[in-house]
Enzyme design. Structure first.
Site, PDB file in Angstrom:
ATOM      1  N   ALA A  75       0.838  -1.208   0.000  1.00 29.03           N
ATOM      2  CA  ALA A  75       0.000   0.000   0.000  1.00 29.03           C
ATOM      3  C   ALA A  75       0.867   1.249   0.000  1.00 29.03           C
ATOM      4  O   ALA A  75       2.049   1.207   0.371  1.00 29.03           O
ATOM      5  CB  ALA A  75      -0.931   0.002   1.215  1.00 29.03           C
ATOM      6  N   ASP A  76       0.255   2.341  -0.399  1.00 32.21           N
ATOM      7  CA  ASP A  76       0.916   3.642  -0.331  1.00 32.21           C
ATOM      8  C   ASP A  76      -0.146   4.702  -0.065  1.00 32.21           C
ATOM      9  O   ASP A  76      -1.239   4.653  -0.627  1.00 32.21           O
ATOM     10  CB  ASP A  76       1.653   3.966  -1.637  1.00 32.21           C
ATOM     11  CG  ASP A  76       2.495   5.215  -1.478  1.00 32.21           C
ATOM     12  OD1 ASP A  76       3.583   5.115  -0.870  1.00 32.21           O
ATOM     13  OD2 ASP A  76       2.066   6.301  -1.910  1.00 32.21           O
ATOM     14  N   THR A  77       0.183   5.638   0.818  1.00 29.90           N
ATOM     15  CA  THR A  77      -0.744   6.717   1.176  1.00 29.90           C
ATOM     16  C   THR A  77      -0.093   8.061   0.892  1.00 29.90           C
ATOM     17  O   THR A  77       1.089   8.254   1.171  1.00 29.90           O
ATOM     18  CB  THR A  77      -1.112   6.634   2.675  1.00 29.90           C
ATOM     19  OG1 THR A  77      -1.720   5.373   2.939  1.00 29.90           O
ATOM     20  CG2 THR A  77      -2.073   7.752   3.079  1.00 29.90           C
TER      21      THR A  77
END
Length: 197
Positions: A75-77
Site C-alpha cells: 500500500a501507499d498513502t
C-alpha cells in the site's frame, strides 16, 4: 480454523495494526521502491503506481528468497492539496510548512492498495476528504515538536495527536490512517482469500 498467512510489503506500524484489527495474519517483508513522483503525475495515479510497484518488488523479493508462495499486500498513502502531492516531510521545517498550507483547508488523502498472487496484481485506490481546522503557528510548532508528523504523509497522523487538528473527515478513516479496510478485505476476497473464515 485460522486464516492463511499473507505477506505485508510495508514497514508501517499502522498497517500492521489495521491488518491485525481485521484478523488477517501476516509476515512482514521489505519492499523498497523509489517514491519520487513522475513529472506531471497526479496524486491518484501516484498512489496506484507506488502500490503496484511495491507489490511487484515484494513478489520479486519472495521469489529471490525462495519463500513460500502466498498472497502479498502492499500500500501507499499520500496527501493531496489541489492535486499537489504532499508526501512525508524532509524535516521539521518542512512539516511546519505543510501543516501551515493545510490549516483551515480541505484536502484529499489517497491510499492505493495492491494485492498480488505471483501471477497478477490488482490495485484499488481509496479517496477520503479531510477538513483541517484553522491552526495557529504555536499549535503547529508544538505538534511538530512531538515528532509525530515527521514520518507521515502530509505531516499529520489521524490516529494519533493529529486527530485534534481534524475538523471533519468524509470517506475511510482507516484509509486516512494508511489501509482502507473495506477495500482491502474486498480485494483479498477477489483473490480467493477466505476472509470470513
Amino acid at each position: 480454523m485460522s486464516k492463511p498467512l499473507i505477506y505485508l510489503a510495508s514497514g508501517s506500524p499502522r498497517r500492521r495494526e489495521l491488518l491485525t484489527q481485521i484478523g488477517v495474519p501476516f509476515e512482514r517483508i521489505s519492499s523498497e521502491v523509489d517514491e519520487t513522483p513522475l513529472p506531471g503525475e497526479g496524486a491518484h495515479a501516484y498512489v496506484a503506481r507506488l502500490a503496484h510497484a511495491k507489490a511487484l518488488a515484494g513478489v520479486a523479493m519472495v521469489r529471490q528468497a525462495g519463500l513460500p508462495q502466498r498472497l502479498l499486500l502492499a500500500a501507499d498513502t499520500t496527501v493531496a492539496l489541489q492535486d499537489r502531492i504532499l508526501g512525508k516531510p524532509v524535516d521539521a521545517a518542512d512539516a511546519v510548512a505543510m501543516l501551515s498550507q493545510l490549516s483551515g483547508r480541505r484536502h484529499e488523502v489517497l491510499t492505493g492498495v495492491a494485492v498480488a498472487d505471483g501471477e497478477r496484481v490488482e490495485v484499488v485506490v481509496s479517496e477520503s476528504v479531510v477538513q483541517m481546522r484553522e491552526l495557529s503557528a504555536t499549535e503547529i510548532a508544538a505538534y511538530v515538536a512531538t515528532g509525530e508528523p515527521l514520518d507521515k504523509a502530509g505531516s499529520y497522523g489521524a490516529q494519533g495527536l493529529g486527530a485534534v487538528l481534524i475538523k471533519d473527515l468524509s470517506g475511510s478513516f482507516s484509509g486516512v490512517v494508511g489501509l482502507p479496510l473495506t477495500e482491502t478485505a474486498a480485494l483479498l476476497q477477489r483473490f480467493g482469500y477466505p476472509f470470513w473464515r
